[in-house]
Design a protein around this motif. Structure first.
Motif, mmCIF file in Angstrom:
data_model
loop_
_atom_site.group_PDB
_atom_site.id
_atom_site.type_symbol
_atom_site.label_atom_id
_atom_site.label_comp_id
_atom_site.label_asym_id
_atom_site.label_seq_id
_atom_site.Cartn_x
_atom_site.Cartn_y
_atom_site.Cartn_z
ATOM 1 N N GLY A 137 -42.011 -30.262 17.272
ATOM 2 C CA GLY A 137 -41.704 -29.290 16.218
ATOM 3 C C GLY A 137 -41.387 -27.886 16.717
ATOM 4 O O GLY A 137 -41.281 -26.962 15.915
ATOM 5 N N GLY A 138 -41.196 -27.722 18.011
ATOM 6 C CA GLY A 138 -40.835 -26.403 18.553
ATOM 7 C C GLY A 138 -39.397 -26.031 18.246
ATOM 8 O O GLY A 138 -39.040 -24.863 18.280
ATOM 9 N N CYS A 139 -38.577 -27.026 17.959
ATOM 10 C CA CYS A 139 -37.205 -26.794 17.484
ATOM 11 C C CYS A 139 -37.007 -27.725 16.295
ATOM 12 O O CYS A 139 -37.515 -28.849 16.288
ATOM 13 N N GLU A 140 -36.261 -27.252 15.317
ATOM 14 C CA GLU A 140 -35.986 -28.107 14.145
ATOM 15 C C GLU A 140 -34.749 -28.949 14.400
ATOM 16 O O GLU A 140 -33.852 -28.523 15.121
ATOM 17 N N PRO A 160 -41.958 -42.124 9.404
ATOM 18 C CA PRO A 160 -40.909 -41.111 9.454
ATOM 19 C C PRO A 160 -41.519 -39.721 9.576
ATOM 20 O O PRO A 160 -42.517 -39.413 8.922
ATOM 21 N N VAL A 161 -40.940 -38.918 10.446
ATOM 22 C CA VAL A 161 -41.401 -37.534 10.636
ATOM 23 C C VAL A 161 -40.280 -36.615 10.163
ATOM 24 O O VAL A 161 -39.105 -36.841 10.470
ATOM 25 N N THR A 162 -40.658 -35.567 9.425
ATOM 26 C CA THR A 162 -39.693 -34.530 9.048
ATOM 27 C C THR A 162 -40.231 -33.207 9.604
ATOM 28 O O THR A 162 -41.407 -33.133 9.985
ATOM 29 N N PRO A 163 -39.393 -32.157 9.638
ATOM 30 C CA PRO A 163 -39.940 -30.867 10.095
ATOM 31 C C PRO A 163 -41.183 -30.463 9.297
ATOM 32 O O PRO A 163 -42.076 -29.800 9.836
ATOM 33 N N ASP A 164 -41.279 -30.877 8.031
ATOM 34 C CA ASP A 164 -42.455 -30.525 7.224
ATOM 35 C C ASP A 164 -43.689 -31.364 7.551
ATOM 36 O O ASP A 164 -44.807 -30.972 7.218
ATOM 37 N N TYR A 193 -36.455 -39.413 12.906
ATOM 38 C CA TYR A 193 -37.524 -39.345 13.908
ATOM 39 C C TYR A 193 -38.686 -40.177 13.364
ATOM 40 O O TYR A 193 -39.189 -39.912 12.273
ATOM 41 N N LEU A 194 -39.071 -41.206 14.122
ATOM 42 C CA LEU A 194 -40.234 -42.020 13.738
ATOM 43 C C LEU A 194 -41.320 -41.862 14.796
ATOM 44 O O LEU A 194 -41.035 -41.900 16.001
ATOM 45 N N MET A 202 -43.683 -46.171 19.877
ATOM 46 C CA MET A 202 -44.440 -44.958 19.539
ATOM 47 C C MET A 202 -43.511 -43.851 19.025
ATOM 48 O O MET A 202 -43.790 -43.192 18.037
ATOM 49 N N ILE A 203 -42.370 -43.662 19.750
ATOM 50 C CA ILE A 203 -41.386 -42.648 19.342
ATOM 51 C C ILE A 203 -40.041 -43.335 19.181
ATOM 52 O O ILE A 203 -39.618 -44.114 20.044
ATOM 53 N N LYS A 204 -39.379 -43.029 18.073
ATOM 54 C CA LYS A 204 -38.010 -43.509 17.919
ATOM 55 C C LYS A 204 -37.164 -42.385 17.342
ATOM 56 O O LYS A 204 -37.495 -41.849 16.281
ATOM 57 N N LEU A 205 -36.125 -42.015 18.066
ATOM 58 C CA LEU A 205 -35.179 -41.013 17.570
ATOM 59 C C LEU A 205 -33.854 -41.719 17.334
ATOM 60 O O LEU A 205 -33.427 -42.525 18.160
ATOM 61 N N GLU A 206 -33.231 -41.390 16.211
ATOM 62 C CA GLU A 206 -31.923 -41.988 15.924
ATOM 63 C C GLU A 206 -30.945 -40.899 15.509
ATOM 64 O O GLU A 206 -31.174 -40.207 14.504
#
Ligand SMILES: Nc1ncnc2c1ncn2[C@@H]1O[C@H](COP(=O)(O)OP(=O)(O)OP(=O)(O)O)[C@@H](O)[C@H]1O
Length: 218
Positions: A49-52, A64-68, A58-59, A1-5
């Motif tokens: 998205g509370g911090c950039e 893929p998720v971006t700040p936008d 970030y998936l 569900m969440i993947k941070l690299e």
């Protein structure tokens, strides 16, 4: 569900999350643990998205998720913050408010779920007519959790969700959030909460330094 690299987050000129990677699967309950100031709350805020973030990937559900494009996460994730404000002229209005947002307008307000959760969290019905500022810290925290649950998020991100609760309401909140197979990423100093999370992820100085499975007693 969440993947941070390799995530990196800078706040106030300091790198507070550095080269952090973690994968959380659907249905897992994960608690971030580590010394005060090591970056636990920042990591949770970053997920919604509370911090950039300045570097890393970030998936969310393999996308893929971006700040936008963080709104794709906000639609599906509920964030329970340390100081979640309930805004409205009554508690009921504060709980109903998210349902007036354009993105949630297709959802109808689940009154039965509200009453079930209030009973479970030992909150009397009369509180719904009160102004949010009249609630105690523990009542506010329980209503902030209810507000998130009413939207039926796929993912719950919870920063110290039991910090203001007495033993009985704490146990009921733990049961509701961690006893129903929900996907929960959290931080907590409450040993009762930590004992019920399936995974403990250790952080220090902005980095993830360990990850262990917990033997959860239900
Ligand atoms: N708004 C901010 N601006 C600049 N730096 C910040 C801000 N908020 C937090 N920090 C810094 O970021 C670092 C991580 O803070 P964070 O709140 O994520 O830690 P934590 O592990 O959640 O701590 P605690 O267990 O005390 O809640 C700390 O060094 C803190 O001073």
């Amino acid at each position: 569900m969440i993947k941070l690299e390799g995530l990196q987050v800078v706040r106030g000129g300091n790198t507070v999350i550095r080269d952090s990677s973690i994968t959380v699967h659907k249905g897992e309950s994960v608690a971030l643990q580590g010394p005060s100031g090591c970056g636990k709350s920042t990591l949770l805020k970053t997920l919604v998205g509370g911090c950039e973030w300045q570097a890393g990937h970030y998936l969310f559900n393999h996308q893929p998720v971006t700040p936008d494009s963080i709104h794709i996460v906000r639609l599906k994730a509920g964030y329970i913050g340390q100081e979640s404000a309930l805004s409205g002229s009554t508690v009921l209005e504060a709980l109903q408010r998210p349902f007036s947002f354009k993105v949630f307008r297709a959802k109808s307000f689940p009154e039965h779920t509200l009453y079930r959760l209030m009973d479970q969290f030992l909150l009397s019905r009369s509180l719904l007519e009160h102004h949010p500022s009249e609630l105690s810290g523990g009542q506010k925290q329980r209503f902030a959790i209810i507000r998130v649950l009413l939207l039926e998020p796929e993912l719950i991100i919870a920063d110290e969700p039991t910090s203001a609760l007495d033993a009985e309401s704490r146990n009921n909140v733990i049961e509701e959030l961690l006893g129903r197979g929900r996907t929960v990423i959290s931080t907590s100093h409450d040993q009762h909460w930590l004992d019920r999370c399936e995974r403990i992820v250790m952080m220090d100085n902005g980095q993830i330094i360990g990850d262990k499975q917990n033997v959860v007693c239900h």
